[in-house]
Design an enzyme around this catalytic site. Structure first.
Site, mmCIF file in Angstrom:
data_model
loop_
_atom_site.group_PDB
_atom_site.id
_atom_site.type_symbol
_atom_site.label_atom_id
_atom_site.label_comp_id
_atom_site.label_asym_id
_atom_site.label_seq_id
_atom_site.Cartn_x
_atom_site.Cartn_y
_atom_site.Cartn_z
ATOM 1 N N ASP A 56 0.883 -1.167 0.000
ATOM 2 C CA ASP A 56 0.000 0.000 0.000
ATOM 3 C C ASP A 56 0.922 1.218 0.000
ATOM 4 O O ASP A 56 1.555 1.515 1.014
ATOM 5 C CB ASP A 56 -0.888 -0.002 1.240
ATOM 6 N N ALA A 77 -3.845 18.222 -8.793
ATOM 7 C CA ALA A 77 -2.904 18.679 -7.773
ATOM 8 C C ALA A 77 -1.833 17.621 -7.507
ATOM 9 O O ALA A 77 -0.641 17.935 -7.394
ATOM 10 C CB ALA A 77 -3.648 19.010 -6.485
ATOM 11 N N SER A 78 -2.236 16.361 -7.425
ATOM 12 C CA SER A 78 -1.275 15.288 -7.139
ATOM 13 C C SER A 78 -0.304 15.095 -8.292
ATOM 14 O O SER A 78 0.890 14.845 -8.083
ATOM 15 C CB SER A 78 -2.008 13.985 -6.834
ATOM 16 N N LYS A 79 -0.785 15.228 -9.526
ATOM 17 C CA LYS A 79 0.080 15.018 -10.683
ATOM 18 C C LYS A 79 1.029 16.202 -10.887
ATOM 19 O O LYS A 79 2.189 16.011 -11.268
ATOM 20 C CB LYS A 79 -0.767 14.770 -11.934
ATOM 21 N N TYR A 96 -6.831 15.202 -8.346
ATOM 22 C CA TYR A 96 -6.016 14.447 -9.297
ATOM 23 C C TYR A 96 -4.966 15.352 -9.923
ATOM 24 O O TYR A 96 -3.776 15.014 -9.961
ATOM 25 C CB TYR A 96 -6.925 13.847 -10.369
ATOM 26 N N SER A 136 0.082 12.467 -15.943
ATOM 27 C CA SER A 136 -1.103 12.625 -16.776
ATOM 28 C C SER A 136 -1.008 13.999 -17.408
ATOM 29 O O SER A 136 -0.213 14.844 -16.976
ATOM 30 C CB SER A 136 -2.360 12.531 -15.895
#
Length: 270
Positions: free
Chosen positions: A62, A155-157, A153, A140
């Protein structure tokens, strides 16, 4: 014989990448949360390639948990003696307007997408520096241009892009290869498991998966990018056009992007 770790290896791009690198002669460490699926993939690769002297291990992981990531690296080094490639592929998506969103959704996306990349890279880095290896971040187009209804999504990428871009500069003279890899829309399970406003999974994809680039094609291009030690790889015509337009006419792209995403079935914009 070179060795690779792939997170999110039980399905989609991760699974296709495991098969591609196995075909290319690598030892492969498979990481994901789905233990039974991992073991199934391990058996498949062993049956196909173990006669060539390659080795395959599955390590339930995880990536939200730092200790799991540390264990992944330690078990891989114990089995293979080192690491040549780390592919940070594990990720989840979302689909909801920020105004409607439970903030736990953004935290979940950052934990998996960003922190998973940070944890795995941190513990693999000494071995990658020793091997002059490659660290890959699967991002992405959302890591180049914010996508509406995908705030967490995107923000994380973006965060992964910034993290890996900085890492590259820090090790400019260490022969560490850092590749930021943006597949664009790819046929995979990620949209089925995408989180909606309350944190539950949407359960179905809003797009025609059959018209997208296949995970196998993406995996082959990822392998070629690693082999050629590319800095940034952007796939699909839509992806390349988005990155280009964002540089020359970002305001126009805002409108195009909004209207494009609004046409999705059950769009949160409606």
């Amino acid at each position: 014989m070179k060795s690779i770790i792939i997170t999110g290896a039980s399905s989609g791009i991760g699974l296709a990448t495991a098969r591609e690198f196995a075909k290319q002669g690598y030892n492969v460490a498979l990481a994901a949360r789905n233990t039974s699926k991992l073991e199934e993939v391990e058996r498949e690769l062993e049956q196909a390639y173990s006669s060539k002297g390659q080795r395959f291990i599955s390590i339930p992981t995880d990536v939200c948990k730092e200790e799991d990531c540390r264990n992944l690296i330690e078990k891989t080094v114990e089995a293979f003696g080192g690491i040549d490639v780390l592919v940070n592929n594990a990720g989840i998506s979302m689909r909801a307007m920020f105004k409607d969103l439970d903030l736990s959704v953004i935290k979940s996306l950052m934990d998996v997408n960003f922190w998973g990349t940070v944890y795995c890279t941190k513990y693999a880095l000494p071995y990658l520096l020793k091997s002059h290896g490659s660290v890959v971040g699967v991002i992405s187009i959302a890591g180049f241009k914010g996508l509406p209804a995908r705030t967490g999504y995107s923000a994380s990428k973006f965060a992964i892009y910034g993290f890996l871009d900085t890492l590259r500069v820090e090790h400019l003279h260490d022969n560490l290869h850092v590749m930021i890899f943006a597949p664009g829309f790819t046929a995979s399970n990620i949209r089925n498991t995408a989180l909606v406003a309350d944190g539950s999974q949407q359960g179905k994809t809003p797009r025609d998966e059959g018209k997208m680039m296949t995970a196998e094609t993406v995996a082959h291009k990822l392998f070629k990018g690693v082999k050629r030690r590319k800095r940034v790889v952007v796939l699909t015509p839509v992806g390349k056009a988005t990155v280009f337009l964002n540089k020359i006419c970002p305001s126009l792209l805002d409108y195009m992007e909004y209207n494009y995403m609004k046409r999705e079935p059950d769009s949160p914009f409606k």
